[in-house]
Design an enzyme around this catalytic site. Structure first.
Site, mmCIF file in Angstrom:
data_model
loop_
_atom_site.group_PDB
_atom_site.id
_atom_site.type_symbol
_atom_site.label_atom_id
_atom_site.label_comp_id
_atom_site.label_asym_id
_atom_site.label_seq_id
_atom_site.Cartn_x
_atom_site.Cartn_y
_atom_site.Cartn_z
ATOM 1 N N HIS A 108 -1.839 -4.129 -8.057
ATOM 2 C CA HIS A 108 -1.487 -3.022 -8.956
ATOM 3 C C HIS A 108 -0.355 -3.440 -9.890
ATOM 4 O O HIS A 108 0.679 -3.898 -9.419
ATOM 5 C CB HIS A 108 -1.035 -1.803 -8.151
ATOM 6 N N GLY A 164 -8.265 4.682 -4.970
ATOM 7 C CA GLY A 164 -9.242 4.288 -3.966
ATOM 8 C C GLY A 164 -10.681 4.317 -4.421
ATOM 9 O O GLY A 164 -11.578 3.913 -3.669
ATOM 10 N N ASP A 213 2.129 -6.270 -5.288
ATOM 11 C CA ASP A 213 1.145 -6.416 -4.210
ATOM 12 C C ASP A 213 -0.026 -7.297 -4.632
ATOM 13 O O ASP A 213 -1.044 -7.353 -3.942
ATOM 14 C CB ASP A 213 0.634 -5.043 -3.757
ATOM 15 N N SER A 232 -7.095 3.576 -8.824
ATOM 16 C CA SER A 232 -5.649 3.811 -8.734
ATOM 17 C C SER A 232 -4.874 3.200 -9.889
ATOM 18 O O SER A 232 -3.800 3.694 -10.255
ATOM 19 C CB SER A 232 -5.113 3.257 -7.407
ATOM 20 N N ASN A 274 -11.976 -2.134 -6.244
ATOM 21 C CA ASN A 274 -12.069 -1.636 -4.872
ATOM 22 C C ASN A 274 -13.404 -1.975 -4.224
ATOM 23 O O ASN A 274 -13.485 -2.096 -2.993
ATOM 24 C CB ASN A 274 -11.818 -0.125 -4.824
#
Length: 217
Positions: free
Chosen positions: A194, A70, A191, A41, A100
């Protein structure tokens, strides 16, 4: 699982349609694609809040975005093995993947590092004339002691040796994001994973000289 190519068509219903869209883009624009980005992402977001920086720094190279939200290493391996680079003669590949694997399953660092190595091998096999700009996985977690940050750091430690290959350059842009005490600010990554929209121009400016170095005239 991290090193086994895997088609994720259940948890991500838009994943296969995006793959098909990218295959069509490759078929249509193949000759003009000199630069390819591969990742999750964080790479995918060049099409969103990184769009203006993408057009300013990379569009002139016919850049192709193969970032999929993802994705773990096995998804990127599957995509590359199933046509996303076929027929291209690109000169530079920007690669960042693995966070991830850390966040979804807490894969051991050596599993993820081995999978990234296999992905580098796969890219080189399909694009033997391309130079790979291998990114250190970006920092995540609010503090330097965050366990997921530590896991990413260990993956980075284990893949950095790939820079010994003549067709790989190791890029560690950690310094762009961390505060002096090693913490991440919400102004950088709201977050703690990102990069925010205002970070993409900074990343692009740092990355572009390396891309230009390996693009043939």
């Amino acid at each position: 699982m991290a090193a086994i190519p895997y088609e994720d068509n259940i948890a991500k219903p838009l994943w296969l349609p995006r793959h098909q869209e990218k295959l069509a883009e490759v078929a249509k624009r193949g000759d003009e694609i000199r630069l390819v980005f591969i990742g999750d992402s964080i790479i995918h977001a060049w099409e969103d809040f990184g769009e203006s920086a993408w057009h300013a720094h990379f569009a002139m190279y016919g850049a192709l975005n193969l970032g999929f939200g993802g994705d773990r290493t096995e998804h990127a391996l599957w995509r590359v093995a199933n046509g996303e680079l076929d027929g291209l003669n690109s000169q530079v590949v920007v690669l960042m993947i693995g966070t991830n694997n850390t966040g979804h399953r807490k894969d051991p660092a050596d599993y993820t590092a081995r999978a990234i190595t296999l992905l580098v091998d796969e890219i080189h096999q399909r694009l033997p004339n391309a130079h790979i700009l291998l990114h250190a996985i970006f920092p995540r977690g609010k503090t330097a002691s965050d366990p997921l940050r530590s896991l990413n750091n260990e993956i980075n430690r284990q893949i950095q040796h790939l820079e010994q290959r003549v067709y790989v350059t190791w890029l560690d842009f950690t310094h762009l994001f961390l505060q002096s005490d090693g913490s991440l600010s919400r102004e950088i990554m709201d977050d703690y994973l990102h990069p925010n929209a205002n970070q993409y121009p900074r990343w692009a400016a740092a990355l572009q000289p390396h891309i230009k170095q390996y693009l043939k005239k």
